[in-house]
Design an enzyme around this catalytic site. Structure first.
Site, mmCIF file in Angstrom:
data_model
loop_
_atom_site.group_PDB
_atom_site.id
_atom_site.type_symbol
_atom_site.label_atom_id
_atom_site.label_comp_id
_atom_site.label_asym_id
_atom_site.label_seq_id
_atom_site.Cartn_x
_atom_site.Cartn_y
_atom_site.Cartn_z
ATOM 1 N N HIS A 243 36.306 38.022 49.304
ATOM 2 C CA HIS A 243 35.598 39.292 49.162
ATOM 3 C C HIS A 243 34.486 39.223 48.104
ATOM 4 C CE1 HIS A 243 38.940 41.216 51.358
ATOM 5 N NE2 HIS A 243 39.769 40.700 50.492
HETATM 6 O O1 RIB Z 1 39.715 44.938 48.699
HETATM 7 C C1 RIB Z 1 39.299 43.720 48.118
HETATM 8 C C2 RIB Z 1 38.947 43.914 46.678
HETATM 9 O O2 RIB Z 1 40.078 44.369 45.964
HETATM 10 C C3 RIB Z 1 38.508 42.612 45.986
HETATM 11 O O3 RIB Z 1 37.589 42.904 44.970
HETATM 12 C C4 RIB Z 1 39.789 42.112 45.389
HETATM 13 O O4 RIB Z 1 39.573 41.296 44.231
HETATM 14 C C5 RIB Z 1 40.438 43.407 44.980
HETATM 15 O O5 RIB Z 1 39.875 43.789 43.724
#
Ligand code: RIB
Ligand code: CA
Length: 313
Positions: A243
């Site tokens: 992500h």
């Molecule tokens: O939903 C994904 C996000 O939530 C990413 O930033 C992961 O590190 C968590 O913080």
């Protein structure tokens, strides 16, 4: 061309860690003015420690890490140990950090830096709940006009939620903070699950990290081996979604991404859909566009960039 000045706001988290490593491996393009930790994946005491450990892993002992908010603006903290493990960086063992935590509060660092640097020259890169950013905007509304861009990981539209049926984790944890950020008027670029769920660390891509033959490459491979469990079980996906590195990759190679400039509002009232990013992708309302909401990426190009940059450390 001088490097772009950025502040990374983060809740490490293995994917945050890979984003930080990628940024620190790219000094020609990015000057990391500071890293501000926020409560999210795990409590603040761990996110600030993890951020310092990652800077040491990157071989950047002079990196400046600041601790920020330990709870959302108006709700109890929700964490994600079920995804990232008890420490937030489960999967690989790292030594406790010697790198000191800065004395200043992260919110004050954000405000002071945005006021000290020339207007429009500092980009904020939130990778977790938006609590620190919202607090800075509340304490010093004048900084909104001084932010060059906010490039954040959060939200979802076609992909819907990963922590509830409607909401992505970062926005869900602090929807009031997200609403304040999306209303602040600064240029915003969003990396939602619609994009990050296409950035999967397949076994082949994981092997490319391991084949770097470096401590950092091995650590990244071990982290992604660990945190892919959640998404594989839930979505049957072929690897962990990276992500947060999408934010840094966008700064390095924006052409890897495509999206639309649309209106994005945040649900804060409903218990059922709290934290939902209501993106007007089809422009069916007359609400003014306030964010560039990404929808697709060149995944092979993304991983080629990441592997090359991680290989520098
Ligand atoms: O939903 C994904 C996000 O939530 C990413 O930033 C992961 O590190 C968590 O913080
Ligand atoms: Ca994160």
């Amino acid at each position: 061309m001088s490097p772009r000045k950025i502040i990374i706001d983060t809740d490490p988290g293995q994917d945050d860690a890979v984003a930080i490593l990628t940024a620190l491996a790219s000094p020609e393009e990015l000057e990391v003015l500071g890293i501000t930790a926020v409560a999210g994946n795990v409590p603040l005491a761990l996110t600030q420690k993890n951020a310092r450990m990652v800077c040491e892993l990157a071989g950047r002992p002079r990196a400046r890490v600041f601790a920020g908010c330990d709870a959302p603006l108006a709700r109890p903290l929700v964490t994600a140990e079920h995804v990232h493990g008890k420490t937030g960086l489960d999967g690989a063992e790292l030594p406790d950090p010697a790198l000191p935590l800065q004395d200043a509060h992260a919110v004050d660092f954000l405000i002071d830096t945005l006021r000290a640097e020339p207007g429009g020259t500092v980009t904020l890169c939130p990778l977790g709940p938006l609590t620190n950013i919202a607090c800075a905007l509340q304490k010093a509304p004048d900084i909104a006009g001084r932010i060059a861009e906010i490039v954040l990981m959060g939200g979802a539209y076609f992909e819907v939620g990963n922590i509830t049926p409607a909401a992505e984790f970062n926005i869900y944890v602090d929807p009031e903070a997200a609403a304040a950020v999306f209303a602040c008027g600064a240029p915003i670029t969003v990396m939602p699950l619609d994009v990050t769920h296409k950035a999967l660390v397949t076994p082949e891509r994981n092997r490319a990290f391991r084949d770097l033959g470096t401590r950092v490459g091995e650590t990244v491979a071990a982290w992604t081996d660990f945190f892919e469990r959640f998404d594989k079980e839930k979505y049957g996906s072929d690897g962990a979604p990276l992500h947060d590195p999408c934010v840094i990759a966008y700064l390095l190679k924006p052409e890897l991404f495509s999206g639309r400039h649309v209106n994005v509002e945040i649900e804060t009232a409903s218990d059922l859909t709290r934290g939902m990013t209501v993106a007007d992708w089809w422009r069916v309302t007359d609400r003014a566009p306030n964010a560039t909401f990404m929808g697709d990426l060149d995944a092979d190009g993304f991983f080629a960039l990441l592997t090359k940059r991680i290989g520098r450390l």
